[in-house]
Design a protein around this motif. Sequence first.
Motif, PDB file in Angstrom:
ATOM      1  N   VAL A 349      18.436   4.981   1.482  1.00 37.39           N
ATOM      2  CA  VAL A 349      16.876   4.900   1.585  1.00 37.39           C
ATOM      3  C   VAL A 349      16.620   3.530   1.826  1.00 37.39           C
ATOM      4  CG1 VAL A 349      14.818   4.909   0.176  1.00 37.39           C
ATOM      5  CG2 VAL A 349      16.605   6.755  -0.397  1.00 37.39           C
ATOM      6  N   GLU A 350      15.851   3.330   2.975  1.00 34.98           N
ATOM      7  CA  GLU A 350      15.562   2.121   3.585  1.00 34.98           C
ATOM      8  C   GLU A 350      14.038   1.678   3.089  1.00 34.98           C
ATOM      9  OE1 GLU A 350      14.027   0.598   7.749  1.00 34.98           O
ATOM     10  OE2 GLU A 350      16.263   1.065   7.827  1.00 34.98           O
ATOM     11  N   ALA A 351      14.068   0.715   2.476  1.00 32.19           N
ATOM     12  CA  ALA A 351      12.700   0.313   1.909  1.00 32.19           C
ATOM     13  C   ALA A 351      12.306  -1.068   2.640  1.00 32.19           C
ATOM     14  CB  ALA A 351      12.417   0.128   0.531  1.00 32.19           C
ATOM     15  N   ALA A 352      11.103  -1.382   2.983  1.00 32.13           N
ATOM     16  CA  ALA A 352      10.765  -2.616   3.806  1.00 32.13           C
ATOM     17  C   ALA A 352       9.422  -3.057   3.296  1.00 32.13           C
ATOM     18  CB  ALA A 352      10.643  -2.285   5.295  1.00 32.13           C
ATOM     19  N   LEU A 353       9.206  -4.353   2.879  1.00 32.86           N
ATOM     20  CA  LEU A 353       7.956  -4.953   2.854  1.00 32.86           C
ATOM     21  C   LEU A 353       6.981  -4.948   4.009  1.00 32.86           C
ATOM     22  CD1 LEU A 353       9.346  -8.266   0.960  1.00 32.86           C
ATOM     23  CD2 LEU A 353       8.365  -6.042  -0.171  1.00 32.86           C
ATOM     24  N   ASN A 354       5.800  -4.723   4.040  1.00 37.69           N
ATOM     25  CA  ASN A 354       4.881  -4.523   4.978  1.00 37.69           C
ATOM     26  C   ASN A 354       4.634  -5.820   5.481  1.00 37.69           C
ATOM     27  OD1 ASN A 354       2.486  -3.914   6.609  1.00 37.69           O
ATOM     28  ND2 ASN A 354       1.988  -2.166   5.271  1.00 37.69           N
ATOM     29  N   THR A 355       4.913  -5.920   6.874  1.00 41.48           N
ATOM     30  CA  THR A 355       4.974  -7.469   7.401  1.00 41.48           C
ATOM     31  C   THR A 355       3.323  -7.593   7.758  1.00 41.48           C
ATOM     32  OG1 THR A 355       5.049  -6.342   9.659  1.00 41.48           O
ATOM     33  CG2 THR A 355       7.129  -7.216   8.496  1.00 41.48           C
ATOM     34  N   ASP A 356       2.632  -6.703   7.411  1.00 45.15           N
ATOM     35  CA  ASP A 356       0.930  -6.738   7.829  1.00 45.15           C
ATOM     36  C   ASP A 356       0.304  -7.423   6.510  1.00 45.15           C
ATOM     37  OD1 ASP A 356       0.939  -5.974  10.478  1.00 45.15           O
ATOM     38  OD2 ASP A 356       0.755  -3.976   9.788  1.00 45.15           O
ATOM     39  N   ASP A 357       1.298  -7.344   5.454  1.00 47.24           N
ATOM     40  CA  ASP A 357       0.695  -7.951   4.149  1.00 47.24           C
ATOM     41  C   ASP A 357       0.388  -9.505   4.172  1.00 47.24           C
ATOM     42  OD1 ASP A 357       0.142  -8.769   1.488  1.00 47.24           O
ATOM     43  OD2 ASP A 357       1.793  -7.345   0.619  1.00 47.24           O
ATOM     44  N   PHE A 378      18.838   0.867   0.003  1.00 48.63           N
ATOM     45  CA  PHE A 378      19.425   1.510  -1.313  1.00 48.63           C
ATOM     46  C   PHE A 378      20.166   2.581  -1.049  1.00 48.63           C
ATOM     47  CE2 PHE A 378      15.545  -0.554  -2.103  1.00 48.63           C
ATOM     48  CZ  PHE A 378      15.598  -1.425  -3.192  1.00 48.63           C
ATOM     49  N   ASN A 379      21.555   2.483  -1.524  1.00 42.69           N
ATOM     50  CA  ASN A 379      22.512   3.311  -1.335  1.00 42.69           C
ATOM     51  C   ASN A 379      22.466   4.444  -2.659  1.00 42.69           C
ATOM     52  OD1 ASN A 379      24.046   2.765   0.816  1.00 42.69           O
ATOM     53  ND2 ASN A 379      24.767   1.035  -0.152  1.00 42.69           N
ATOM     54  N   VAL A 380      22.263   5.620  -2.369  1.00 37.83           N
ATOM     55  CA  VAL A 380      22.109   6.640  -3.400  1.00 37.83           C
ATOM     56  C   VAL A 380      23.244   7.479  -3.440  1.00 37.83           C
ATOM     57  CG1 VAL A 380      20.508   8.303  -4.467  1.00 37.83           C
ATOM     58  CG2 VAL A 380      19.717   6.661  -3.179  1.00 37.83           C
ATOM     59  N   MET A 392      15.213   1.177  -7.370  1.00 39.90           N
ATOM     60  CA  MET A 392      14.236   1.057  -6.383  1.00 39.90           C
ATOM     61  C   MET A 392      12.792   0.493  -6.805  1.00 39.90           C
ATOM     62  SD  MET A 392      14.672   4.365  -4.009  1.00 39.90           S
ATOM     63  CE  MET A 392      16.464   5.085  -3.885  1.00 39.90           C
ATOM     64  N   LEU A 393      12.477   0.649  -8.144  1.00 36.04           N
ATOM     65  CA  LEU A 393      11.296   0.545  -8.885  1.00 36.04           C
ATOM     66  C   LEU A 393      10.574  -0.895  -8.458  1.00 36.04           C
ATOM     67  CD1 LEU A 393      11.110   2.947 -11.722  1.00 36.04           C
ATOM     68  CD2 LEU A 393      10.021   3.368  -9.578  1.00 36.04           C
ATOM     69  N   PRO A 394      11.753  -1.809  -9.147  1.00 30.56           N
ATOM     70  CA  PRO A 394      11.022  -3.253  -8.969  1.00 30.56           C
ATOM     71  C   PRO A 394      10.686  -3.523  -7.519  1.00 30.56           C
ATOM     72  CG  PRO A 394      12.891  -2.989 -10.603  1.00 30.56           C
ATOM     73  CD  PRO A 394      12.801  -1.674  -9.598  1.00 30.56           C
ATOM     74  N   TYR A 395      11.367  -2.935  -6.552  1.00 30.40           N
ATOM     75  CA  TYR A 395      11.272  -3.731  -5.186  1.00 30.40           C
ATOM     76  C   TYR A 395       9.763  -2.919  -4.717  1.00 30.40           C
ATOM     77  CZ  TYR A 395      12.327  -4.701  -0.130  1.00 30.40           C
ATOM     78  OH  TYR A 395      12.056  -4.761   0.989  1.00 30.40           O
ATOM     79  N   LEU A 396       9.720  -1.860  -5.095  1.00 33.31           N
ATOM     80  CA  LEU A 396       8.512  -1.204  -4.448  1.00 33.31           C
ATOM     81  C   LEU A 396       7.432  -1.864  -5.463  1.00 33.31           C
ATOM     82  CD1 LEU A 396       9.503   2.565  -4.456  1.00 33.31           C
ATOM     83  CD2 LEU A 396       9.385   0.950  -2.589  1.00 33.31           C
TER      84      LEU A 396
END
Length: 508
Positions: A349-357, A378-380, A392-396
């Motif tokens: 699962v690839e998570a990314a912070l929003n660069t427009d933020d 994130f390797n599941v 994943m929760l703290p990152y999100l």
Amino acid sequence: MDVAYMPHSNSLPNPLRSSTHRPLSVLYKISISVPKTLNNAGSFRFRNLCYASSSDTLVAGKSHEVLSKKEDESGDLKSWMHKNGLPPCKVVLKDKITHDVKLRPIHYIAASEDLQAGDIAFSVPNSLVVTLERVLGNETIAELLTTNKLSELACLALYLMYEKKQGKKSFWYPYIRELDRQRGRGQLAVESPLLWSETELNYLTGSPTKAEVLERAEGIKREYNELDTVWFMAGSLFQQYPYDIPTEAFPFEIFKQAFVAVQSCVVHLQKVSLARRFALVPLGPPLLSYRSNCKAMLTAADSAVQLVLDRPYEAGDPIVVWCGPQPNSKLLINYGFVDEDNPYNRIVVEAALNTDDPQYQEKRMVAQRNGKLSIQNFNVSVGKERDAVYDMLPYLRLGYVSDPSEMQSVISSQGPICPVSPCMERAVLDQLAAYFRTRLSGYPTTLNEDESLLADSNLDPKKRVATRLVRLEKKILSACLQAAVELINQLPDHSVSPCPAPYAPLLK
């Protein structure tokens, strides 16, 4: 016709012989026309990509012919190895009938007697092992080429194509002929999806593996484009084949087939020099079956490569070895099979912070402080889906922080904890659940439909192995979805609406 064996000596004779133009034969027999090339005298002539011998080529209008008994005996791999230094061993070659009766059975290694854990099944002398050090004749050149130009697999594939060009005059003829027999097929008798048609690749629709296959194929194409440079830089190849420029002598499709064949049987040796770390061992894969829960590995020992068993075997049992901690997607691409009991199977699962933020830089700093990246994979792993969701929760949550004062509080804290409001938690979990549902909807079949397909004994083998792969992926995704839904159900107040998130993190 008898195989012309090269004289045996304590050291391996140089298998690269002076260049005399013979009909070209590579790891797979494919009839194809090639543009004219110059011969030694400077005149033009055509090259034929099929070996001329009737015992080693496709017969027009027929499928792959079974070799005559005499030809099979004369080219027996194990007999050739014993004649050239293989000491007595405790294994035999046996036949496994494939799904296609038109194809020859594939061989596999089996115990020749009852064996115990700790027994040495075989010990192949280095004189019968192909490495870059042997191919290129110089360890420094081998390391230079593979560091800057080609992978080890491409160099080994190029070498075997030149060797196959010599036909029975090659020292390695019995081994190459065994690779021909296997045709890059794994223990399930299925080729790597790198050799599948576009229609067959659609069996993988919904799976990230399909994109991985296409990306790997592009990588092989890039390596093919570098072959001429490597051939020129590697003196041993250039001196022996000064007129056989690789990209003129070997079309890309032939090189890709050779690359896949090498990929299916190469062994990664530990505690050896870079020039010897990738090896082709004649009694190794694909004759040995891979097993994810096995601990036995081919290892370098003194002047040989040996296999020490990790379990007992009865006479006739197939010998298995560990394939490393590879997920099923890699097993399918590299070896053409899927392991239902693979403890290393996983999805990403690839998570990314929003660069427009507007607070992107601050969030990136906090993520890095806690060992995460602005684009984080994130390797599941199978059986650990709930743990992965919690990871994943703290990152999100970090991605959902919008109030500048809350962001300053996060920056000043020493841990990964973000202020969690009921509406934020609902938004994070809703996003996760929606993501897993979207991924599951990308597959054209459901889990129940996959089960029905696999129950069909006449299912196409490639479709069967692809269905096994996507079915196991869906099981992981379904477990993740279940974990997210359970967390939503555990929220104390279900009347709370998700917080608006103009700069929510991205999931793909």
